[in-house]
Design an enzyme around this catalytic site. Structure first.
Site, PDB file in Angstrom:
ATOM      1  N   LYS A  42       1.060  -1.414  -0.641  1.00  0.00           N
ATOM      2  CA  LYS A  42      -0.148   0.006   0.340  1.00  0.00           C
ATOM      3  C   LYS A  42       0.587   1.577  -0.049  1.00  0.00           C
ATOM      4  O   LYS A  42       0.987   2.221  -0.750  1.00  0.00           O
ATOM      5  CB  LYS A  42      -1.258  -0.277   1.345  1.00  0.00           C
ATOM      6  CG  LYS A  42      -1.968  -1.390   1.258  1.00  0.00           C
ATOM      7  CD  LYS A  42      -2.899  -1.303   2.458  1.00  0.00           C
ATOM      8  CE  LYS A  42      -4.109  -2.456   2.237  1.00  0.00           C
ATOM      9  NZ  LYS A  42      -4.503  -2.430   3.428  1.00  0.00           N
ATOM     10  N   GLN A  72      -4.440  -0.908   9.102  1.00  0.00           N
ATOM     11  CA  GLN A  72      -3.923  -2.238   9.190  1.00  0.00           C
ATOM     12  C   GLN A  72      -5.252  -3.659  10.002  1.00  0.00           C
ATOM     13  O   GLN A  72      -4.396  -3.443  11.411  1.00  0.00           O
ATOM     14  CB  GLN A  72      -3.202  -2.892   8.276  1.00  0.00           C
ATOM     15  CG  GLN A  72      -3.051  -3.805   7.915  1.00  0.00           C
ATOM     16  CD  GLN A  72      -3.353  -4.013   6.817  1.00  0.00           C
ATOM     17  OE1 GLN A  72      -3.176  -3.374   5.800  1.00  0.00           O
ATOM     18  NE2 GLN A  72      -4.011  -5.091   6.190  1.00  0.00           N
ATOM     19  N   ASP A 105     -10.397   2.795   4.079  1.00  0.00           N
ATOM     20  CA  ASP A 105     -10.890   1.292   4.179  1.00  0.00           C
ATOM     21  C   ASP A 105     -12.747   1.125   3.808  1.00  0.00           C
ATOM     22  O   ASP A 105     -12.719  -0.391   3.682  1.00  0.00           O
ATOM     23  CB  ASP A 105     -10.477   0.898   5.478  1.00  0.00           C
ATOM     24  CG  ASP A 105      -9.599  -0.067   5.193  1.00  0.00           C
ATOM     25  OD1 ASP A 105      -9.439  -0.838   4.086  1.00  0.00           O
ATOM     26  OD2 ASP A 105      -8.787  -0.136   6.087  1.00  0.00           O
TER      27      ASP A 105
HETATM   28  N1  GUN Z   1      -7.137  -6.600   6.766  1.00  0.00           N
HETATM   29  C1  GUN Z   1      -7.177  -7.383   5.699  1.00  0.00           C
HETATM   30  N2  GUN Z   1      -8.116  -6.622   4.516  1.00  0.00           N
HETATM   31  C2  GUN Z   1      -7.990  -5.903   4.885  1.00  0.00           C
HETATM   32  C3  GUN Z   1      -8.685  -4.255   4.453  1.00  0.00           C
HETATM   33  O1  GUN Z   1      -9.142  -4.486   3.227  1.00  0.00           O
HETATM   34  N3  GUN Z   1      -8.001  -3.313   5.476  1.00  0.00           N
HETATM   35  C4  GUN Z   1      -7.842  -3.238   5.947  1.00  0.00           C
HETATM   36  N4  GUN Z   1      -7.135  -2.274   7.439  1.00  0.00           N
HETATM   37  N5  GUN Z   1      -7.028  -4.005   6.827  1.00  0.00           N
HETATM   38  C5  GUN Z   1      -6.965  -5.296   6.409  1.00  0.00           C
END
Ligand code: GUN
Length: 286
Positions: free
Chosen positions: A53, A97, A120
């Protein structure tokens, strides 16, 4: 001939489009879309996702801030950081995350993110808007799946979409978003009876179960479209999806591979949401 839906290629194209728009915004308004990515603890999978990311932000000319917090971070310390990021004008998107270490209450933490910066799409107010069909920032994985289908010219309207999995991140929001696209939607989960029978009625089958080889060839209708959201490790530590790819492949009209299917789309949609959040906060219409 079965079509392989190439999420890697499609996401590259989308990221290029975002990069071009970001450059135009910079020339016109002299600001960069800014994303803060918060990682807590040492989960190896989370470390890889977060690294990707952050690297993508760099590639497309976004501003990004990285926060790596200890596994033992206290709730009030994390909340203080989120308060600061909520108020920080150079940050338009905040991502924490998941999963969080056990001592932190995920729901409570996600509620601290300013909904305007909720790239998100996990804040309860974003999820409520999803229910109403008015969300401007939608959860990234379901948004990526819809985009994959549209860019592959696969009709959603009127089709029976069967989703395997009812998580708050994928299954539930995806159901609402497919409804908005005028699909007929069924959600199956671990307690569903006759899951194979229901799966066989799908024109578009989406699996977000998290079990390697869960979707076998007998669960899939001839000429269906299969979207594999699974990210599992095989015994030899390879990344594999939920679908028995080899045996399902010859039977279907189109299928996403793992890796290179839904995964890259999630990151592309995160970037799209960050740019969208920046434009909304700055009140820029394009
Ligand atoms: N953990 C697994 N997928 C995601 C996601 O799309 N966003 C976040 N913040 N954590 C995750």
């Amino acid at each position: 001939m079965t079509e392989i839906i190439n999420g890697k290629e499609i996401s590259k194209k989308i990221l290029y489009e975002i990069k071009v728009e970001a450059e135009q915004l910079y020339e016109k308004y002299e600001f960069k879309a800014g994303l803060a990515v918060v990682l807590i603890g040492n989960d190896p999978a989370s470390q890889i996702y977060v690294k990707n990311k952050r690297a993508t932000c760099e590639k497309i000319g976004f501003y990004s801030e990285a926060y790596d917090l200890s596994e033992e971070v206290k709730e009030n310390e994390l909340i203080k950081l989120l308060d600061e990021l909520n108020a920080e004008p150079s940050i338009h998107g905040i991502l924490v995350q998941l999963p969080l270490p056990k001592h932190l209450d995920e729901r409570k933490i996600l509620e601290y993110i300013n909904p305007q910066k909720d790239v998100d799409g996990f804040h309860p107010s974003t999820q409520a808007k999803l229910f109403l069909g008015t969300a401007k920032l939608e959860p990234c994985t379901p948004k990526g799946i819809i985009e994959l289908l549209k860019r592959s010219n696969i009709q959603i309207e009127g089709k029976h979409c069967v989703i395997l999995g009812r998580s708050n991140i994928v299954g539930k929001p995806l159901a609402l978003m497919l409804l908005k696209e005028n699909a007929t939607v069924t959600i199956c989960h671990s307690k569903t009876e006759n899951i194979a029978e229901i799966a066989r009625t799908a024109d578009i089958l989406i699996s977000a179960i998290g079990k390697a080889n869960f979707v076998t060839a007998d669960m899939v209708k001839e000429n269906a479209v299969v979207i594999d959201v699974g990210m599992n490790r095989s015994l030899d530590n390879k990344l594999v999806g939920d679908v028995d790819y080899q045996n399902v492949f010859p039977k279907v009209r189109a299928i996403t591979p793992v890796p290179g299917g839904v995964g890259p789309m999630t990151i592309a949609m995160l970037m799209k949401n960050t740019l969208e959040a920046a434009k909304l906060i700055k009140k820029i219409k394009t």
